[in-house]
Design an enzyme around this catalytic site. Structure first.
Site, PDB file in Angstrom:
ATOM      1  CD  GLU A 163      -2.995  -1.105   2.269  1.00  0.00           C
ATOM      2  OE1 GLU A 163      -2.892  -0.267   3.179  1.00  0.00           O
ATOM      3  OE2 GLU A 163      -3.969  -1.861   2.170  1.00  0.00           O
ATOM      4  CD  GLU A 343      -3.874  -6.003   3.960  1.00  0.00           C
ATOM      5  OE1 GLU A 343      -4.712  -5.160   4.344  1.00  0.00           O
ATOM      6  OE2 GLU A 343      -2.651  -5.853   4.094  1.00  0.00           O
TER       7      GLU A 343
HETATM    8  C1  FCB Z   1      -4.659  -2.205   5.462  1.00  0.00           C
HETATM    9  C2  FCB Z   1      -3.312  -2.624   6.005  1.00  0.00           C
HETATM   10  C3  FCB Z   1      -3.370  -3.724   7.011  1.00  0.00           C
HETATM   11  C4  FCB Z   1      -4.559  -3.591   7.929  1.00  0.00           C
HETATM   12  C5  FCB Z   1      -5.816  -3.329   7.157  1.00  0.00           C
HETATM   13  C6  FCB Z   1      -7.050  -3.231   8.013  1.00  0.00           C
HETATM   14  O1  FCB Z   1      -4.562  -0.894   4.993  1.00  0.00           O
HETATM   15  O2  FCB Z   1      -2.467  -3.055   4.946  1.00  0.00           O
HETATM   16  O3  FCB Z   1      -2.151  -3.752   7.689  1.00  0.00           O
HETATM   17  O4  FCB Z   1      -4.313  -2.642   8.891  1.00  0.00           O
HETATM   18  O5  FCB Z   1      -5.697  -2.187   6.383  1.00  0.00           O
END
Ligand code: FCB
Length: 443
Positions: A163, A343
């Site tokens: 990110e 994620e």
């Molecule tokens: C993302 C992050 C991860 C976690 C999620 C909820 O932005 O990569 O580490 O905190 O959000």
């Protein structure tokens, strides 16, 4: 839907959020350790000093991962644990920890997907200018080469950055994340150096003969104007440029989007000749972190909450159709390489009931809906290779501290007891059904 037999199903974590042992065995200070020292930075005043104590519970946690039936685990390496000052001597004890981790995954038949930079820059490098300084790019390449050498044989993939938008914008523009800087021009220079270091690391790794898949993880979301007004639409287009096109255009060989450069004016980064060619070095895979959509308004606040969709505990809208839409757009506009959802998940106000269960039906529903949205995109031709739940277990949720729980496994921080939530039981059954379908197919 029956997913392909080789589809990657994983759970994800990051070093700072679970490891603890922040000052042990020679680990250096990270920018997050420093950031947490200032009152007001972390909602509950906590720090990642102990977190889930994963550093001391590695074997138990590996068994926990295996008990879910996943075929993959996504984790990150803490740069200050393996090279405490970001340059200079390496820390053997830190490297040994990750060696045990990848060996433990291998022994359990679980793929290791490692990320090099999940936000925890060594503080010593921040003191020399951090990601704004071009020298940090060279330090990152050395770090990538070192980790490939020590762990590479056991990795299924290696991700450079997690990110970059968050590091640049939340870390250096709004300053709500470490290192807490508020300066647009700095943020954009950071964004450029992150991409540059990504491309240089890919080239250096490949030149050294590293042959495992290499990629980057972006946080992407569909952005929608709050109203059909011209101002809201224009603002949405710029925010989409900063979030999505800035990274995707550059990585896919189109340079930085001209409308965004124009909008930035003096705040645009200094780019040296040759930089963009490095950044467009082909990736083997793309990772996407997807949580929600954003509703954008030209007035403040930027991220408006609409009342149309239910919210998670982070007050993020539950908007699964946005995942299908996003993937279709990306594949149409850029022709995606193999792509992972690296994620996806939700924070919900979980409660450990007297009978020891966590009845998180809302999280199970969230995951189901998003996996269905993913399947929908796959049926329309998007080359999806895997899906990873954020997160394996409750952990240190950055500026929100420990109050927001994203795990499919509950963590009692006082005792460090781990308890599978109902969502984890559902996830385990879902994975078991998928593999049963494939073994039937074979039999
Ligand atoms: C993302 C992050 C991860 C976690 C999620 C909820 O932005 O990569 O580490 O905190 O959000």
């Amino acid at each position: 839907m029956v997913f392909p037999a080789d589809f990657v199903w994983g759970v994800a974590t990051s070093a700072t959020q679970i490891e603890g042992a922040a000052a042990l065995d020679g680990r250096g200070e990270s920018i997050w350790d420093r950031f947490c020292l200032t009152p007001g930075h972390i909602a509950d005043g906590s720090s990642p000093r102990t977190a889930c104590d994963h550093y001391h519970r590695l074997e138990e946690d590996l068994d926990l991962i295996a008990s879910l039936g996943v075929n993959a685990y996504r984790f990150s390496v803490s740069w200050p644990r393996v090279r405490p000052a970001g340059d200079g001597p390496w820390n053997e004890a830190g490297i040994a920890f990750y060696r045990r981790l990848v060996e433990g995954l291998h022994a359990r038949g679980i793929q290791a997907h490692a990320t090099l930079n999940h936000w925890d820059l060594p503080q010593a490098l921040q003191d020399q200018g951090g990601w704004e300084a071009r020298e940090t790019v060279d330090r990152f390449v050395e770090y990538a080469l070192g980790m490939a050498q020590h762990l590479g044989d056991r990795l299924s993939s290696l991700t450079t950055h997690n990110e970059p938008w968050v590091i640049a914008m939340l870390g250096h523009d709004s300053g709500i994340f470490a290192p807490g800087i508020r300066h647009r021009a700095t943020a954009m220079q950071v964004a450029h150096h992150l991409l540059l270091s990504h491309g240089l690391a890919l080239r250096a790794l490949r030149a050294q003969g590293f042959s495992k898949p290499l990629g980057i993880v972006l946080n992407l979301a569909p952005l929608m104007p709050a109203t059909p007004s011209e101002q809201d639409i224009a603002k949405t287009r710029i925010e989409d440029g900063l979030l999505l096109r800035w990274y995707m255009d550059a990585l896919f060989g189109r340079g930085y989007p001209t409308d965004v450069l124009q909008h930035l004016g003096e705040d645009a980064p200094r780019v040296q000749p040759g930089d963009m060619a490095v950044i467009e070095t082909p990736i083997d895979f793309l990772g996407i972190n997807y949580y929600s959509r954003s509703v954008v308004s030209a007035g403040e606040p930027f991220d408006v909450k609409s009342s149309e969709w239910p919210l998670t505990d982070m007050e993020w809208e539950i908007f699964p159709q946005g995942l299908t839409e996003l993937l279709l757009r990306l594949h149409r506009d850029y022709t995606l390489p193999p792509t992972y959802i690296t994620e996806n998940g939700g924070a919900f106000p979980d409660r450990l009931d007297a009978d020891g269960r966590v009845r998180d039906a809302d999280r199970t529903e969230y995951l189901k809906q998003h996996i269905a949205a993913l399947a929908m995109a796959m049926r329309q031709g998007v080359p999806m290779a895997g899906y990873m739940v954020w997160s394996l277990m409750d952990n240190f949720e950055w500026a929100s501290g420990y109050a927001k729980r994203f795990g499919i496994v509950h963590v009692d921080y006082a005792s460090q007891a781990r308890t599978l939530k109902d969502s984890a039981l559902w996830w385990r059954d879902m994975l078991a059904r998928q593999s049963a379908l494939h073994s039937q197919g074979r039999g």
